[in-house]
Write an enzyme that holds these catalytic residues in place. Sequence first.
Site, short mmCIF file in Angstrom:
data_model
loop_
_atom_site.label_atom_id
_atom_site.label_comp_id
_atom_site.label_asym_id
_atom_site.label_seq_id
_atom_site.Cartn_x
_atom_site.Cartn_y
_atom_site.Cartn_z
N LYS A 135 0.81 -1.14 -0.04
CA LYS A 135 -0.06 0.34 0.16
C LYS A 135 0.94 1.23 0.42
CE LYS A 135 -4.35 -0.87 -0.50
NZ LYS A 135 -5.03 -1.47 0.48
N LYS B 231 -3.47 -12.41 -8.64
CA LYS B 231 -4.50 -12.40 -7.62
C LYS B 231 -5.50 -11.04 -8.32
CE LYS B 231 -4.55 -9.02 -4.14
NZ LYS B 231 -5.34 -8.88 -2.54
N LYS C 83 -9.70 -5.55 -6.31
CA LYS C 83 -10.45 -4.81 -7.52
C LYS C 83 -9.79 -3.07 -7.65
CE LYS C 83 -11.75 -5.35 -2.22
NZ LYS C 83 -13.34 -5.45 -1.56
P1 TYM Z 1 -10.86 -7.57 1.22
O1 TYM Z 1 -12.09 -6.38 1.62
O2 TYM Z 1 -9.94 -7.68 -0.19
O3 TYM Z 1 -11.44 -9.04 0.21
C1 TYM Z 1 -12.20 -9.96 1.18
C2 TYM Z 1 -12.22 -10.95 0.84
O4 TYM Z 1 -11.79 -11.69 -0.45
C3 TYM Z 1 -11.01 -12.33 -0.45
N1 TYM Z 1 -10.26 -11.95 -1.45
C4 TYM Z 1 -9.63 -12.98 -2.64
N2 TYM Z 1 -9.67 -14.54 -2.56
C5 TYM Z 1 -9.31 -15.19 -3.38
N3 TYM Z 1 -8.91 -14.66 -4.80
C6 TYM Z 1 -8.84 -13.88 -4.48
N4 TYM Z 1 -8.48 -12.87 -5.73
C7 TYM Z 1 -9.34 -12.60 -3.99
N5 TYM Z 1 -9.37 -11.54 -3.79
C8 TYM Z 1 -9.99 -10.87 -2.35
C9 TYM Z 1 -9.49 -12.08 0.70
O5 TYM Z 1 -9.40 -12.88 1.31
C10 TYM Z 1 -10.85 -11.31 1.56
O6 TYM Z 1 -11.22 -12.64 2.54
N6 TYM Z 1 -8.75 -7.33 5.53
C11 TYM Z 1 -9.90 -7.61 4.79
C12 TYM Z 1 -10.82 -6.94 5.25
C13 TYM Z 1 -11.25 -7.56 7.14
C14 TYM Z 1 -11.57 -8.86 7.37
C15 TYM Z 1 -11.25 -8.58 8.96
C16 TYM Z 1 -11.56 -9.87 7.25
C17 TYM Z 1 -10.89 -6.66 7.87
N7 TYM Z 1 -11.30 -7.34 8.79
C18 TYM Z 1 -11.84 -9.87 9.38
C19 TYM Z 1 -11.79 -10.68 7.71
C20 TYM Z 1 -11.96 -10.81 9.28
C21 TYM Z 1 -9.46 -7.30 3.16
O7 TYM Z 1 -8.88 -6.67 2.57
O8 TYM Z 1 -9.96 -8.42 2.34
#
Ligand code: TYM
Length: 329
Positions: free
Chosen positions: A111, A194, A197
């Site tokens: 980031k 991967k 977004k």
């Molecule tokens: P975020 O918003 O980037 O993504 C949400 C969930 O989607 C999964 N994900 C993927 N899994 C497989 N392949 C991909 N290409 C892919 N892109 C995204 C992420 O692994 C995630 O599970 N930090 C977290 C949000 C968060 C969170 C939490 C999650 C904040 N607090 C507590 C679990 C528990 C995040 O940025 O996810």
Amino acid sequence: METVVSGIRSTGNLHLGNYFGAVKNFLKMQHENRCFFFIADYHSLTTHPTPEDLHGNVRQILSEYLACGIDPDVATVFIQSDVPEVTELYLLLNMNAYLGELERTTSFKEKARKQPNNVNAGLLTYPVLMAADIIIHKATKVPVGKDQEQNLEMTRRFARRFNNMYKVDLFPEPTAYNFGEELIKIPGLDGSGKMGKSEGNAIYLTDDPAVIRKKVMRAVTDSGPTRENQEMSEPVRNLFTIMKVISSEETYNHFLEEYNKARIRYGDMKKQLAEDIIRFTTPIRERVEEIRNDNEYLRKVVRQGAEKARESASKTLREAREIIGFKPF
Ligand code: TYM
């Protein structure tokens, strides 16, 4: 019975990576476990959304999750910022989170590289807030994709550190979860890396069929195998990975065989993949439209979720405060 917490940042719409990395697991777990699902809107502040965008994104993502089948009468569905207890635990955990370990986190370094003019303290302490989200409900399982593995490691570390420091057993150490299988990483359509977004390579659950067809047809491949059982290049392997989660086993095996016999036509494979994605996303897209505009329903869902989440969170917070030494006079 496990306690399950999962979340998503409220930036951008849901894509196939989110669905197959996190949501699908959660859907399978929600009926048999104590499940919390939330929209991480505080986390989204690290990238400075406008007030309109912030609210619009939360509404959109919430509608999308509900459209996927997360049932707010079974699981606790809430918005992070509706549960102030989380921010208090975040503050408490910050006192035992060290600059060195936070700076070394891969996601922070990434980031910081992507937004060099906005390397704020929220970005640095992102894993601490995430740990608070999870351990405030004493979660044991966290359905997430592979990219969250390191954040989960940090969560365990903060939980363990608190327990050791005060010689208590307050927080379980949660694990990233995908039904005993490897954590999943859905690749993008641009050949490597991967689906994400911010990567511009994603298929969103709300994309129109025409958009999906266009994106899939444009996906990077190679010039095709020239001999039988040739090893796949990364872009082609990625297409197969997506096909594996979306299409039927029969379809997947058919194209795999075509590849292995060195007679595959990527155009045919892409056409089939696009149609399978459309078949999968269409009912979800249609439900999103209905839910998005049903303000009364959404209000009811978040109110009910906040109440249940606060009940659970305030209990843990009370325990943590007492352990640390905050006592009433
Ligand atoms: P975020 O918003 O980037 O993504 C949400 C969930 O989607 C999964 N994900 C993927 N899994 C497989 N392949 C991909 N290409 C892919 N892109 C995204 C992420 O692994 C995630 O599970 N930090 C977290 C949000 C968060 C969170 C939490 C999650 C904040 N607090 C507590 C679990 C528990 C995040 O940025 O996810």
